[in-house]
Design an enzyme around this catalytic site. Structure first.
Site, mmCIF file in Angstrom:
data_model
loop_
_atom_site.group_PDB
_atom_site.id
_atom_site.type_symbol
_atom_site.label_atom_id
_atom_site.label_comp_id
_atom_site.label_asym_id
_atom_site.label_seq_id
_atom_site.Cartn_x
_atom_site.Cartn_y
_atom_site.Cartn_z
ATOM 1 C CG LEU A 1 -30.305 -14.443 41.211
ATOM 2 C CD1 LEU A 1 -31.245 -15.274 42.201
ATOM 3 C CD2 LEU A 1 -30.505 -13.112 41.439
ATOM 4 C CG ASP A 2 -24.117 -11.762 43.531
ATOM 5 O OD1 ASP A 2 -23.661 -11.792 42.389
ATOM 6 O OD2 ASP A 2 -24.250 -10.641 44.029
ATOM 7 N NE ARG A 3 -21.559 -20.884 47.673
ATOM 8 C CZ ARG A 3 -20.340 -21.588 48.015
ATOM 9 N NH1 ARG A 3 -19.216 -21.299 47.413
ATOM 10 N NH2 ARG A 3 -20.469 -22.794 48.471
ATOM 11 C CB THR B 1 -28.583 -13.057 45.865
ATOM 12 O OG1 THR B 1 -27.453 -12.052 46.174
ATOM 13 C CG2 THR B 1 -29.751 -12.350 45.665
ATOM 14 N NE ARG C 1 -22.585 -8.447 47.464
ATOM 15 C CZ ARG C 1 -21.767 -9.269 46.940
ATOM 16 N NH1 ARG C 1 -22.004 -10.456 46.168
ATOM 17 N NH2 ARG C 1 -20.807 -9.670 48.070
#
Length: 307
Positions: free
Chosen positions: A138-140, A142, A239
């Site tokens: 997961l993106d930082r 998120t 995104r």
């Protein structure tokens, strides 16, 4: 650099079963040139269960590998703070002998690097006696459901499920502009260049389904709260697809809209509004369909109540 003056004997762990001997040694012997690694295999200095093996030998459970005295790069000891470990332990949504599902906190990196000293995986590896690996990322920015595997067989099962689109991942996002309340499918290939991810025909197939839940009108702007289901898992997929559709995610510092984000900031939103709300998969241990849900964080819930 660290010099080992005597041979080392290493027992093959869960996540190394099935791995080629050369690839295993490349991972173990950091800083050692590949040519040197292949040479010590070829000369028989590396032994598996006291016998010679070729570079393409596939490791099996309980193999004992002899590694000769060799100079390797020194790795810094990673010691997560008690506060970080406490936060991770309090974030566990589900755990069994084969896997762990965390409710990842916004701002926490899943692994170290790029200015991050320690991430979730490094912290957990220092705490768990058995090996543990990320199933996905997961993106930082998120928050939400993050799966980790504690067995190689579990990791392999999840990878197969992901490849065959058998894992359902649902997200909640707030995006710019009102969106009609019908399903919107974005089927656009994503290519990752040296700086970010872009829509490009030379990229990998990427499919996201956006389901608008509620629209908001405010000042000269509008926004939509959407549920997103992704069929693929490309870097920054939601995104990038949201931006491509003309509905960038709120407070996205890479793909967002500056004027919209400024308004969101004035209204109290200080983070990326993207949350992995649930994940459905076949549990490799029980062989049953399982759903794990992460509630919307309080800060996002409170922000929506203000709109």
């Amino acid at each position: 650099m660290t010099t080992h003056d005597a041979p080392r004997f290493i027992s093959v762990d869960e996540f190394s079963i099935g791995q080629r001997l050369d690839n295993y040694l490349i991972k173990q012997l950091k800083g050692v040139p590949k040519s040197r690694i292949y040479r010590i295999i070829r000369k028989g200095e590396v032994r598996v269960n006291k016998g010679r093996k070729k570079a393409d030998y596939k490791l099996v459970s309980e193999d004992i590998i002899r590694i000769p005295p060799i100079r390797t790069s020194t790795e810094k000891d990673i010691k997560p703070s008690d506060g970080l470990l406490k936060l991770l332990n309090s974030s566990i949504l589900y755990e069994d002998k084969g896997l762990l599902v965390l409710n990842k906190t916004h701002g926490m990196a899943v692994h170290g690097g790029s200015g991050v000293t320690i991430g979730i995986i490094e912290a957990l590896k220092s705490q768990y006696k058995e090996p543990i690996e990320l199933v996905h990322r997961l993106d930082r920015g998120t928050s939400g459901c993050l799966i980790l595997a504690k067995k190689r067989s579990v990791l392999k099962s999840f990878h197969e499920q992901l490849v065959h689109h058998q894992v359902e991942k649902r997200y909640i996002a707030l995006v710019k502009n009102s969106w009609s309340k019908k399903k919107h499918t974005i089927d656009a290939p994503i290519y990752q260049n040296s700086r970010n991810s872009v829509i490009d025909s030379k990229g990998k197939d990427s499919v996201s389904h956006f389901h608008p839940i509620k629209n908001f009108l405010m000042d000269d702007e509008s926004a939509s709260l959407v549920e997103v289901v992704i069929e693929t898992g490309r870097t920054h997929q939601i995104r990038v697809h949201a931006k491509h559709a003309g509905h960038p995610v709120a407070q996205d510092d890479k793909y967002g809209d500056n004027s919209f984000d400024q308004l969101m900031k004035k209204k109290g939103l200080s983070r990326l509004f993207l949350h992995a709300k649930s994940i459905v998969f076949t549990n490799p241990i029980t062989n049953e369909i399982q759903k794990v849900t992460a509630p919307l964080p309080n800060d996002l819930e409170e922000f929506l109540n203000k709109l």
